[in-house]
Design a protein around this motif. Structure first.
Motif, PDB file in Angstrom:
ATOM      1  N   LYS A   1      17.323 -11.932  44.470  1.00 15.37           N
ATOM      2  CA  LYS A   1      18.219 -11.902  45.636  1.00 15.37           C
ATOM      3  C   LYS A   1      19.681 -12.024  45.197  1.00 15.37           C
ATOM      4  CE  LYS A   1      19.291 -15.455  48.154  1.00 15.37           C
ATOM      5  NZ  LYS A   1      19.382 -16.588  49.051  1.00 15.37           N
ATOM      6  N   TRP A   2      19.945 -12.968  44.266  1.00 17.36           N
ATOM      7  CA  TRP A   2      21.319 -13.162  43.801  1.00 17.36           C
ATOM      8  C   TRP A   2      21.782 -12.002  42.926  1.00 17.36           C
ATOM      9  CZ3 TRP A   2      24.583 -15.889  46.226  1.00 17.36           C
ATOM     10  CH2 TRP A   2      24.183 -17.014  46.926  1.00 17.36           C
TER      11      TRP A   2
ATOM     12  N   MET B   1      20.904  -8.881  43.363  1.00 18.52           N
ATOM     13  CA  MET B   1      21.262  -7.832  44.328  1.00 18.52           C
ATOM     14  C   MET B   1      22.625  -8.137  44.965  1.00 18.52           C
ATOM     15  SD  MET B   1      17.818  -6.753  46.325  1.00 18.52           S
ATOM     16  CE  MET B   1      16.552  -7.963  46.038  1.00 18.52           C
ATOM     17  N   TYR B   2      22.829  -9.409  45.350  1.00 18.88           N
ATOM     18  CA  TYR B   2      24.102  -9.782  45.966  1.00 18.88           C
ATOM     19  C   TYR B   2      25.271  -9.513  45.026  1.00 18.88           C
ATOM     20  CZ  TYR B   2      28.077 -12.539  47.363  1.00 18.88           C
ATOM     21  OH  TYR B   2      29.348 -12.913  47.668  1.00 18.88           O
TER      22      TYR B   2
ATOM     23  N   ALA C   1      12.164 -14.602  42.904  1.00 21.16           N
ATOM     24  CA  ALA C   1      12.622 -13.953  44.124  1.00 21.16           C
ATOM     25  C   ALA C   1      14.060 -14.363  44.436  1.00 21.16           C
ATOM     26  CB  ALA C   1      11.700 -14.298  45.288  1.00 21.16           C
ATOM     27  N   GLY C   2      14.367 -15.653  44.238  1.00 27.49           N
ATOM     28  CA  GLY C   2      15.736 -16.119  44.453  1.00 27.49           C
ATOM     29  C   GLY C   2      16.697 -15.491  43.464  1.00 27.49           C
TER      30      GLY C   2
ATOM     31  N   ARG D   1      18.567  -2.046  48.151  1.00 32.88           N
ATOM     32  CA  ARG D   1      17.322  -1.272  48.193  1.00 32.88           C
ATOM     33  C   ARG D   1      17.515   0.108  48.809  1.00 32.88           C
ATOM     34  NH1 ARG D   1      13.130  -6.198  49.442  1.00 32.88           N
ATOM     35  NH2 ARG D   1      13.578  -7.199  47.470  1.00 32.88           N
TER      36      ARG D   1
ATOM     37  N   LYS E   1      20.218 -10.476  55.395  1.00 32.62           N
ATOM     38  CA  LYS E   1      19.857  -9.940  54.075  1.00 32.62           C
ATOM     39  C   LYS E   1      20.609  -8.629  53.798  1.00 32.62           C
ATOM     40  CE  LYS E   1      15.328 -12.042  54.151  1.00 32.62           C
ATOM     41  NZ  LYS E   1      13.900 -11.863  54.166  1.00 32.62           N
TER      42      LYS E   1
ATOM     43  N   PRO F   1      21.203 -15.195  54.753  1.00 34.76           N
ATOM     44  CA  PRO F   1      19.758 -15.031  54.519  1.00 34.76           C
ATOM     45  C   PRO F   1      19.042 -14.421  55.730  1.00 34.76           C
ATOM     46  CG  PRO F   1      20.279 -17.352  54.854  1.00 34.76           C
ATOM     47  CD  PRO F   1      21.576 -16.604  54.851  1.00 34.76           C
TER      48      PRO F   1
ATOM     49  N   SER G   1      22.937  -7.842  51.499  1.00 33.15           N
ATOM     50  CA  SER G   1      23.002  -7.352  50.115  1.00 33.15           C
ATOM     51  C   SER G   1      21.678  -6.740  49.687  1.00 33.15           C
ATOM     52  CB  SER G   1      23.403  -8.481  49.171  1.00 33.15           C
ATOM     53  OG  SER G   1      22.475  -9.544  49.236  1.00 33.15           O
ATOM     54  N   SER G   2      20.558  -7.328  50.101  1.00 32.77           N
ATOM     55  CA  SER G   2      19.241  -6.789  49.765  1.00 32.77           C
ATOM     56  C   SER G   2      19.043  -5.418  50.415  1.00 32.77           C
ATOM     57  CB  SER G   2      18.153  -7.761  50.234  1.00 32.77           C
ATOM     58  OG  SER G   2      16.892  -7.227  49.988  1.00 32.77           O
TER      59      SER G   2
END
Length: 174
Positions: free
Chosen positions: A10-11, A13-14, A6-7, A62, A55, A52, A57-58
């Protein structure tokens, strides 16, 4: 393990969003740099992407990037296959050309080297002929005439056979 994935997602996506932002920024800087607080807004946008809590970038990934990539997945895969095939063909083509150039260079170097060697040997043989004559007359420019007594020692002295030099040496010591 799911936490690590998941981490990582996340990165991913960023960095995808940040790369798109950096690309867009290259063009927007030209036209919008005069806008008040433009640079401050860019810094706030990057902070929003990283946070965080928001969010950012997420959310952008998406909402915009993932649907676009999903709808064009087949076209992207086809382009990748074509690029792979073309790159392999280009590698083979340039590899063959490189080998041909290297082979030609090796043949040229060998032929030039052989010519230089024969020229060097020819110049040495002409020097030997001029020292044999010893009368100061210019040496003939053609090939040396055949016959006995052509070879000479280092300082213009005629070479002697082994038996003649031994007898000369023994007569001088007795």
């Amino acid at each position: 393990m799911d936490h690590l994935q998941a981490g990582g997602v996340k990165w991913m996506m960023y960095w995808i969003i940040f790369a798109l932002f950096t690309t867009a920024e290259t063009f927007t800087d030209i036209f919008l740099c005069w806008f008040p607080f433009y640079y401050e807004l860019k810094i706030a946008f990057v902070a929003w992407l990283l946070s965080p809590y928001t969010k950012g970038s997420s959310l952008l990934y998406r909402k915009f990037v993932h649907p676009t990539l999903s709808s064009k997945e087949k076209e992207i895969d086809d382009c990748l296959v074509q690029a792979k095939d073309r790159s392999y063909d280009a590698l083979v083509h340039f590899g063959k050309r490189g080998l041909n150039v290297a082979a030609t260079a090796a043949v040229m170097a060998a032929s030039k080297g052989q010519g230089a060697l024969s020229e060097r040997l020819r110049s040495f043989s002409m020097q030997d002929l001029s020292t044999i004559r010893g009368d100061g007359a210019p040496a003939p420019s053609g090939p040396p005439p055949p016959g006995p007594g052509r070879a000479s020692g280092k300082h213009g002295q005629p070479k002697m056979s082994r038996s003649a030099s031994e007898s000369a040496g023994s007569s001088g010591t007795a």
